[in-house]
Scaffold this motif. Structure first.
Motif, PDB file in Angstrom:
ATOM      1  N   GLU A  73     -76.688 -34.728 -22.910  1.00  0.00           N
ATOM      2  CA  GLU A  73     -76.592 -34.760 -21.455  1.00  0.00           C
ATOM      3  C   GLU A  73     -76.036 -36.108 -21.028  1.00  0.00           C
ATOM      4  N   PRO A  74     -75.230 -36.151 -19.966  1.00  0.00           N
ATOM      5  CA  PRO A  74     -74.645 -37.425 -19.526  1.00  0.00           C
ATOM      6  C   PRO A  74     -75.682 -38.531 -19.318  1.00  0.00           C
ATOM      7  N   GLY A  75     -76.802 -38.211 -18.709  1.00  0.00           N
ATOM      8  CA  GLY A  75     -77.835 -39.214 -18.441  1.00  0.00           C
ATOM      9  C   GLY A  75     -78.485 -39.784 -19.691  1.00  0.00           C
ATOM     10  N   ASP A  76     -78.302 -39.115 -20.824  1.00  0.00           N
ATOM     11  CA  ASP A  76     -78.878 -39.595 -22.084  1.00  0.00           C
ATOM     12  C   ASP A  76     -77.940 -40.535 -22.835  1.00  0.00           C
ATOM     13  N   VAL A  77     -76.660 -40.606 -22.428  1.00  0.00           N
ATOM     14  CA  VAL A  77     -75.687 -41.363 -23.204  1.00  0.00           C
ATOM     15  C   VAL A  77     -74.913 -42.407 -22.407  1.00  0.00           C
ATOM     16  N   MET A  78     -75.161 -42.479 -21.099  1.00  0.00           N
ATOM     17  CA  MET A  78     -74.454 -43.451 -20.270  1.00  0.00           C
ATOM     18  C   MET A  78     -75.226 -43.691 -18.984  1.00  0.00           C
ATOM     19  N   PRO A  79     -74.946 -44.807 -18.313  1.00  0.00           N
ATOM     20  CA  PRO A  79     -75.621 -45.056 -17.035  1.00  0.00           C
ATOM     21  C   PRO A  79     -75.225 -44.001 -15.999  1.00  0.00           C
ATOM     22  N   PRO A  80     -76.067 -43.809 -14.995  1.00  0.00           N
ATOM     23  CA  PRO A  80     -75.737 -42.844 -13.939  1.00  0.00           C
ATOM     24  C   PRO A  80     -74.475 -43.264 -13.184  1.00  0.00           C
ATOM     25  N   VAL A  81     -73.679 -42.282 -12.790  1.00  0.00           N
ATOM     26  CA  VAL A  81     -72.477 -42.527 -11.988  1.00  0.00           C
ATOM     27  C   VAL A  81     -72.384 -41.475 -10.890  1.00  0.00           C
ATOM     28  N   GLU A  82     -71.682 -41.829  -9.821  1.00  0.00           N
ATOM     29  CA  GLU A  82     -71.390 -40.868  -8.761  1.00  0.00           C
ATOM     30  C   GLU A  82     -70.293 -39.951  -9.266  1.00  0.00           C
ATOM     31  N   ALA A  83     -70.653 -38.743  -9.634  1.00  0.00           N
ATOM     32  CA  ALA A  83     -69.687 -37.783 -10.146  1.00  0.00           C
ATOM     33  C   ALA A  83     -70.317 -36.402 -10.097  1.00  0.00           C
ATOM     34  N   PRO A  84     -69.492 -35.372 -10.101  1.00  0.00           N
ATOM     35  CA  PRO A  84     -70.050 -34.023 -10.152  1.00  0.00           C
ATOM     36  C   PRO A  84     -70.951 -33.860 -11.376  1.00  0.00           C
ATOM     37  N   ALA A  85     -71.865 -32.928 -11.301  1.00  0.00           N
ATOM     38  CA  ALA A  85     -72.823 -32.695 -12.383  1.00  0.00           C
ATOM     39  C   ALA A  85     -72.113 -32.311 -13.677  1.00  0.00           C
ATOM     40  N   GLY A  86     -72.798 -32.529 -14.771  1.00  0.00           N
ATOM     41  CA  GLY A  86     -72.264 -32.160 -16.081  1.00  0.00           C
ATOM     42  C   GLY A  86     -71.170 -33.103 -16.532  1.00  0.00           C
ATOM     43  N   TRP A  87     -70.395 -32.653 -17.491  1.00  0.00           N
ATOM     44  CA  TRP A  87     -69.342 -33.478 -18.077  1.00  0.00           C
ATOM     45  C   TRP A  87     -68.019 -33.242 -17.351  1.00  0.00           C
ATOM     46  N   SER A  88     -68.012 -33.564 -16.067  1.00  0.00           N
ATOM     47  CA  SER A  88     -66.806 -33.442 -15.249  1.00  0.00           C
ATOM     48  C   SER A  88     -65.755 -34.455 -15.713  1.00  0.00           C
ATOM     49  N   LEU A  89     -64.529 -34.298 -15.244  1.00  0.00           N
ATOM     50  CA  LEU A  89     -63.461 -35.239 -15.577  1.00  0.00           C
ATOM     51  C   LEU A  89     -63.847 -36.650 -15.135  1.00  0.00           C
ATOM     52  N   ALA A  90     -64.433 -36.783 -13.955  1.00  0.00           N
ATOM     53  CA  ALA A  90     -64.840 -38.105 -13.451  1.00  0.00           C
ATOM     54  C   ALA A  90     -65.900 -38.729 -14.358  1.00  0.00           C
ATOM     55  N   ARG A  91     -66.843 -37.930 -14.828  1.00  0.00           N
ATOM     56  CA  ARG A  91     -67.892 -38.455 -15.697  1.00  0.00           C
ATOM     57  C   ARG A  91     -67.310 -38.836 -17.067  1.00  0.00           C
ATOM     58  N   ARG A  92     -66.370 -38.062 -17.578  1.00  0.00           N
ATOM     59  CA  ARG A  92     -65.710 -38.391 -18.842  1.00  0.00           C
ATOM     60  C   ARG A  92     -64.945 -39.713 -18.711  1.00  0.00           C
ATOM     61  N   ASP A  93     -64.257 -39.883 -17.588  1.00  0.00           N
ATOM     62  CA  ASP A  93     -63.546 -41.144 -17.354  1.00  0.00           C
ATOM     63  C   ASP A  93     -64.523 -42.311 -17.267  1.00  0.00           C
ATOM     64  N   ALA A  94     -65.667 -42.095 -16.611  1.00  0.00           N
ATOM     65  CA  ALA A  94     -66.688 -43.144 -16.501  1.00  0.00           C
ATOM     66  C   ALA A  94     -67.258 -43.486 -17.875  1.00  0.00           C
ATOM     67  N   PHE A  95     -67.432 -42.496 -18.730  1.00  0.00           N
ATOM     68  CA  PHE A  95     -67.910 -42.722 -20.100  1.00  0.00           C
ATOM     69  C   PHE A  95     -66.930 -43.640 -20.834  1.00  0.00           C
ATOM     70  N   ARG A  96     -65.643 -43.323 -20.733  1.00  0.00           N
ATOM     71  CA  ARG A  96     -64.626 -44.150 -21.388  1.00  0.00           C
ATOM     72  C   ARG A  96     -64.654 -45.580 -20.841  1.00  0.00           C
TER      73      ARG A  96
END
Length: 169
Positions: free
Chosen positions: A27-50
């Motif tokens: 889950e995103p919350g288990d592998v990176m800090p919280p970010v303002e992005a749509p739920a799940g592994w959205s494109l925005a969240r993937r970019d934030a992970f990178r």
């Protein structure tokens, strides 16, 4: 199986495989800090992970004072472990995550032992971690690697002395 575990600094070469494991098995919350992005592994969240991981490419000498390692099992990326400088001299904090398919096989303890060796090679004397009382996987890994645990409500502080002769290797 855990004998095939090694650590590799996170860089552009292994960032996409790391993201693939995260998106498929965590889950995103288990592998990176919280970010303002749509739920799940959205494109925005993937970019934030990178972006989050790229911000740590400088290692101990970079702005974050953090070294992130991809955890490899048999040559395949299965998770991440980090060590970050703390204000206390000779002390780093660690944290890790593993994809679901790598859990319960001793990979976490093997990765932490590798990180302890890397911390000692960097001249560190103490490795600390923070977790919660219900994170039984983390507590098991920390205990197996010689951590002394201190509980404060739901929070658990773990400390591993690298100067201890009884440190499991």
């Amino acid at each position: 199986m855990a004998g095939d575990v090694r650590l590799e600094p996170v860089d552009e070469r292994n960032l996409e495989p790391l993201l693939s494991v995260a998106a498929a098995e965590a889950e995103p919350g288990d592998v990176m800090p919280p970010v303002e992005a749509p739920a799940g592994w959205s494109l925005a969240r993937r970019d934030a992970f990178r972006e989050f991981h790229r911000a740590h490419f400088g290692g101990f000498d970079g702005d974050t004072g953090t070294v992130m390692y991809a955890i490899l099992l048999g040559g395949e990326v299965v998770g991440m472990i980090r060590m970050a400088r703390r204000p206390e001299p000779g002390t780093v904090e660690t944290g890790m995550w593993l994809g679901l398919s790598a859990r319960g096989q001793g990979v976490g303890a093997a990765a932490l032992r590798e990180l302890l060796n890397a911390a000692a090679a960097h001249g560190m004397h103490t490795v600390v971690a923070e977790t919660t009382a219900d994170n039984t996987g983390a507590l098991s890994v920390l205990t197996r690697c010689g951590a002394k645990l201190r509980t404060d409500g739901d929070q658990v502080h773990a400390e591993i002395s690298l100067d201890s002769p009884a440190l499991p290797r």
